[in-house]
Scaffold this motif. Structure first.
Motif, PDB file in Angstrom:
ATOM      1  N   GLY A 164       0.814  -1.262  -0.034  1.00  0.00           N
ATOM      2  CA  GLY A 164       0.051   0.017   0.125  1.00  0.00           C
ATOM      3  C   GLY A 164       0.806   1.169  -0.221  1.00  0.00           C
ATOM      4  O   GLY A 164       2.229   1.397   0.277  1.00  0.00           O
ATOM      5  N   LEU A 165       0.294   2.309  -0.260  1.00  0.00           N
ATOM      6  CA  LEU A 165       1.032   3.502  -0.386  1.00  0.00           C
ATOM      7  C   LEU A 165       1.529   4.069   1.241  1.00  0.00           C
ATOM      8  O   LEU A 165       1.233   3.921   2.124  1.00  0.00           O
ATOM      9  CB  LEU A 165      -0.277   4.676  -0.643  1.00  0.00           C
ATOM     10  N   ALA A 166       3.090   4.287   0.770  1.00  0.00           N
ATOM     11  CA  ALA A 166       3.792   4.550   2.194  1.00  0.00           C
ATOM     12  C   ALA A 166       3.060   5.675   2.834  1.00  0.00           C
ATOM     13  O   ALA A 166       3.198   5.507   4.025  1.00  0.00           O
ATOM     14  CB  ALA A 166       5.000   4.938   1.835  1.00  0.00           C
ATOM     15  N   GLU A 167       2.615   6.617   2.163  1.00  0.00           N
ATOM     16  CA  GLU A 167       2.249   7.826   2.884  1.00  0.00           C
ATOM     17  C   GLU A 167       0.990   7.550   3.588  1.00  0.00           C
ATOM     18  O   GLU A 167       0.903   7.979   4.842  1.00  0.00           O
ATOM     19  CB  GLU A 167       1.899   8.984   2.074  1.00  0.00           C
ATOM     20  N   LEU A 168       0.200   6.746   3.451  1.00  0.00           N
ATOM     21  CA  LEU A 168      -1.158   6.251   4.035  1.00  0.00           C
ATOM     22  C   LEU A 168      -0.756   5.303   4.979  1.00  0.00           C
ATOM     23  O   LEU A 168      -1.329   5.429   6.225  1.00  0.00           O
ATOM     24  CB  LEU A 168      -2.236   5.633   2.866  1.00  0.00           C
ATOM     25  N   ARG A 169       0.113   4.343   5.042  1.00  0.00           N
ATOM     26  CA  ARG A 169       0.503   3.692   6.102  1.00  0.00           C
ATOM     27  C   ARG A 169       1.032   4.216   7.160  1.00  0.00           C
ATOM     28  O   ARG A 169       1.122   3.924   8.506  1.00  0.00           O
ATOM     29  CB  ARG A 169       1.484   2.418   5.394  1.00  0.00           C
ATOM     30  N   PRO A 182       3.622   0.096  15.104  1.00  0.00           N
ATOM     31  CA  PRO A 182       3.818   0.443  13.680  1.00  0.00           C
ATOM     32  C   PRO A 182       3.900   2.001  13.410  1.00  0.00           C
ATOM     33  O   PRO A 182       3.505   2.214  12.529  1.00  0.00           O
ATOM     34  CB  PRO A 182       2.996  -0.298  12.955  1.00  0.00           C
ATOM     35  N   GLU A 183       4.969   2.731  14.306  1.00  0.00           N
ATOM     36  CA  GLU A 183       5.151   3.982  13.961  1.00  0.00           C
ATOM     37  C   GLU A 183       5.335   4.332  12.524  1.00  0.00           C
ATOM     38  O   GLU A 183       4.905   5.180  11.954  1.00  0.00           O
ATOM     39  CB  GLU A 183       6.079   4.572  14.872  1.00  0.00           C
ATOM     40  N   SER A 184       6.330   3.469  12.093  1.00  0.00           N
ATOM     41  CA  SER A 184       6.868   3.797  10.674  1.00  0.00           C
ATOM     42  C   SER A 184       5.764   3.238   9.555  1.00  0.00           C
ATOM     43  O   SER A 184       5.825   3.467   8.288  1.00  0.00           O
ATOM     44  CB  SER A 184       8.228   2.912  10.429  1.00  0.00           C
ATOM     45  N   GLY A 185       4.708   2.411   9.908  1.00  0.00           N
ATOM     46  CA  GLY A 185       3.675   1.926   8.835  1.00  0.00           C
ATOM     47  C   GLY A 185       4.212   0.597   8.261  1.00  0.00           C
ATOM     48  O   GLY A 185       3.634  -0.093   7.647  1.00  0.00           O
ATOM     49  N   VAL A 189      -0.608  -3.453   6.312  1.00  0.00           N
ATOM     50  CA  VAL A 189      -1.063  -4.034   4.713  1.00  0.00           C
ATOM     51  C   VAL A 189      -2.190  -3.221   4.322  1.00  0.00           C
ATOM     52  O   VAL A 189      -3.517  -3.432   5.056  1.00  0.00           O
ATOM     53  CB  VAL A 189      -0.979  -5.434   4.691  1.00  0.00           C
ATOM     54  N   ILE A 190      -2.264  -2.497   3.354  1.00  0.00           N
ATOM     55  CA  ILE A 190      -3.473  -1.877   2.751  1.00  0.00           C
ATOM     56  C   ILE A 190      -4.439  -2.976   2.194  1.00  0.00           C
ATOM     57  O   ILE A 190      -3.617  -3.563   1.382  1.00  0.00           O
ATOM     58  CB  ILE A 190      -3.134  -0.525   1.927  1.00  0.00           C
ATOM     59  N   THR A 191      -5.837  -2.653   2.016  1.00  0.00           N
ATOM     60  CA  THR A 191      -6.597  -3.672   1.474  1.00  0.00           C
ATOM     61  C   THR A 191      -7.734  -2.959   1.027  1.00  0.00           C
ATOM     62  O   THR A 191      -7.859  -1.741   1.177  1.00  0.00           O
ATOM     63  CB  THR A 191      -7.169  -4.865   2.398  1.00  0.00           C
ATOM     64  N   ASN A 192      -8.521  -3.606   0.129  1.00  0.00           N
ATOM     65  CA  ASN A 192      -9.745  -3.023  -0.427  1.00  0.00           C
ATOM     66  C   ASN A 192     -10.830  -3.186   0.551  1.00  0.00           C
ATOM     67  O   ASN A 192     -11.884  -3.968   0.422  1.00  0.00           O
ATOM     68  CB  ASN A 192     -10.280  -3.728  -1.736  1.00  0.00           C
ATOM     69  N   ARG A 337     -13.371   2.337  -0.340  1.00  0.00           N
ATOM     70  CA  ARG A 337     -13.008   0.971  -0.062  1.00  0.00           C
ATOM     71  C   ARG A 337     -11.570   0.698   0.298  1.00  0.00           C
ATOM     72  O   ARG A 337     -11.017  -0.052  -0.255  1.00  0.00           O
ATOM     73  CB  ARG A 337     -13.457  -0.015  -1.153  1.00  0.00           C
ATOM     74  N   LEU A 338     -11.257   1.463   1.440  1.00  0.00           N
ATOM     75  CA  LEU A 338      -9.840   1.387   2.012  1.00  0.00           C
ATOM     76  C   LEU A 338      -9.793   1.106   3.482  1.00  0.00           C
ATOM     77  O   LEU A 338     -10.401   1.444   4.291  1.00  0.00           O
ATOM     78  CB  LEU A 338      -9.227   2.706   1.820  1.00  0.00           C
ATOM     79  N   GLY A 339      -9.104  -0.396   3.490  1.00  0.00           N
ATOM     80  CA  GLY A 339      -8.929  -0.872   4.824  1.00  0.00           C
ATOM     81  C   GLY A 339      -7.514  -1.185   5.071  1.00  0.00           C
ATOM     82  O   GLY A 339      -6.703  -1.020   4.144  1.00  0.00           O
ATOM     83  N   TRP A 340      -7.349  -1.838   6.035  1.00  0.00           N
ATOM     84  CA  TRP A 340      -5.911  -2.180   6.678  1.00  0.00           C
ATOM     85  C   TRP A 340      -5.955  -3.377   7.610  1.00  0.00           C
ATOM     86  O   TRP A 340      -6.762  -3.431   8.306  1.00  0.00           O
ATOM     87  CB  TRP A 340      -4.864  -1.078   7.098  1.00  0.00           C
ATOM     88  N   THR A 341      -4.677  -3.975   7.433  1.00  0.00           N
ATOM     89  CA  THR A 341      -4.320  -5.136   8.638  1.00  0.00           C
ATOM     90  C   THR A 341      -3.180  -4.866   9.179  1.00  0.00           C
ATOM     91  O   THR A 341      -2.191  -4.425   8.293  1.00  0.00           O
ATOM     92  CB  THR A 341      -4.696  -6.701   8.001  1.00  0.00           C
TER      93      THR A 341
END
Length: 488
Positions: A164-169, A182-185, A189-192, A337-341
């Motif tokens: 996923g996009l580094a800026e969003l993470r 996860p301070e650095s992201g 993992v970005i998901t739909n 539709r943006l999620g993450w795990t």
């Protein structure tokens, strides 16, 4: 801790805005019973004299309480305490029986009901979605427009990073400081969307035929996923106030070979209840001792009605066995539709399965969302949205109390946007769904929230929309239909 509503943020916010501190004090007094439902609260001038605050601060505090749905304003009369949601009607009864693990067969019924709920002009009490007016649509549109300029420059044409996009993470990681690492992201993992995160996590830790622990009642999409993966569900009853029944859980773990669990500890869907920190710690430790991974759905975590954001189960994870999943679908932008795990020790397998299924998540929405989060607008938006949802839940609960038959029970949500309604056990909520559909009213029958028939007399109502006059009439119609089905 950070601005997610944690203790440090609460103190900073209250010191900066004196009206918030006063509003919180008054709300605590109301909840403690110092002011009864319908009782008049101190006037602006008397409260100014008592607290030493300005009239403006006192008025802002009362306006804040009105926005939260804690007080009513009566013209030329003053401010009055509203009934607290846990005192409007009795709470639903909680089960005390664990059903044996079994296959799930709910997809056909679910598809039929979901297709009918998206008809135009339908009163939206079925699907748990926020009203467009609760969302910062103008600001998001501006960020999308600015992000789209990257296409003209050729900056975001490729697939993008597999995680996923580094800026969003990075922005998501910032919001996790204080209860994650996860301070650095890097662990994100970005998901739909959130369900895509849950899907890939469940496939990472279990296989066909495995027993999956779930709460009862539960979110229908969990059941659909378990059915699709040919797994077996083991339902553990949930108390409408405290969440998962830990004693029954421990007994189930002793009797069954559980391979994974799927829990919604913060503002459980459909009950809206919240497990306290001691219960969360006990739950995580109990599962870790047996090396059973937990998939945590925290999609409603930011939509709390109290003063602070509750900790997720992930905060108590010392072994990397909690696979944390969330999304901005409920709180910010459903269509993105943006999620993450944050999948802990299962990160590499989750990453591989996610890549094999989708390669990457489109970058445009990720970049727009990252820019919005970095600008600081999310926290301001959340505070307004939480107040609105809290009031809307209260308004809908009061409408149910006005129009539904005696004996009705409702949950007392502490966050989220769902209200669970338990009706006379003679009622078939599927028949009620059909009758309501004829009136252009959508509801969610409780039969979709379990693999058993124990909730066939229950319904879930969406509180994501303000209760308009049309909505009030809709609830009255549902109440009338319930009476007719019961022979009243």
């Amino acid at each position: 801790m950070d601005s997610n509503g944690t203790d440090g943020a609460k103190g900073n916010m209250e010191s900066k805005y004196h009206y918030l501190r006063l509003a919180n004090e008054l709300e605590r007094d109301i909840r403690a019973g110092r002011y009864r439902a319908g009782e008049k609260l101190p006037s602006l001038r008397s409260l100014r004299a008592r607290t030493g605050r300005s009239l403006t601060t006192v008025y802002q505090a009362y306006t804040e309480l009105e926005n939260r749905g804690v007080v009513d304003v009566r013209d030329k009369s003053g401010f009055y305490a509203r009934p607290q949601i846990d005192r409007i009607l009795p709470l639903p009864l909680s089960g005390r029986q664990v059903i044996k693990p079994h296959r799930v067969a709910i997809n056909a019924l679910s598809a039929m009901i979901q297709n009918s709920m998206i008809r135009p002009q339908m009163l939206p009490f079925g699907a748990a979605v926020p009203a467009p007016g609760l969302l910062p649509l103008k600001q998001l549109a501006e960020e999308v427009r600015d992000a789209a300029a990257g296409y003209a420059r050729g900056n975001i044409i490729g697939y993008g990073h597999p995680l996923g996009l580094a800026e969003l993470r990075t922005e998501i990681g910032k919001r996790a400081v204080g209860f994650f690492q996860p301070e650095s992201g890097e662990e994100i993992v970005i998901t739909n969307g959130c369900m895509a995160a849950i899907d890939v996590c469940l496939r990472s830790v279990a296989r066909a035929g495995d027993i999956i622990l779930i709460e009862s009642p539960t979110f229908l999409c969990y059941l659909q996923l378990i059915e699709d993966l040919n797994m077996r569900a083991l339902e553990i009853p949930v108390h409408p106030e405290s969440g998962l029944d830990m004693d029954l859980l421990e007994k189930a773990l002793e009797e069954h070979d559980v391979r994974a669990a799927l829990f919604n500890a913060n503002f459980h869907n459909p009950l809206g209840c919240l497990m306290d920190d001691s219960g969360k710690r006990r739950l995580v430790e109990m599962m870790a001792a047996r090396r059973i991974p937990i998939i945590e759905d925290d999609i409603y975590g930011d939509l709390y009605f109290g003063e602070t954001r509750p900790l997720p189960l992930k905060a108590f994870d010392r072994d990397g066995l909690v696979l944390y999943c969330s999304s901005f679908t409920k709180s910010l932008a459903p269509d993105f539709r943006l999620g993450w795990t944050m999948p802990g020790r299962f990160r590499e397998k989750v990453k591989r399965l996610r890549f094999n299924a989708a390669i990457a998540v489109p970058q445009l929405g990720q970049l727009a969302l990252a820019r919005f989060l970095a600008g600081g607008g999310y926290d301001r938006h959340l505070r307004r949205m939480r107040n609105a949802l809290k009031k809307q839940v209260s308004d809908l609960a009061l409408a149910v109390a006005r129009h539904f038959p005696p004996g009705t029970r409702i949950s007392a949500p502490r966050g989220g946007m769902c209200l669970w309604v338990e009706l006379d056990d003679r009622l078939d909520a599927l028949q009620l769904f059909d009758r309501a559909l004829e009136e252009n009213i959508s509801i969610l029958p409780g039969a979709l929230c379990s693999t058993t028939d124990r909730y066939n007399h229950c319904i879930r109502l969406n509180c994501g929309y303000p209760l308009s006059d049309e909505g009030e009439r809709g609830i009255a119609v549902v109440g009338r239909l319930i009476g007719e089905l019961l022979g009243g």
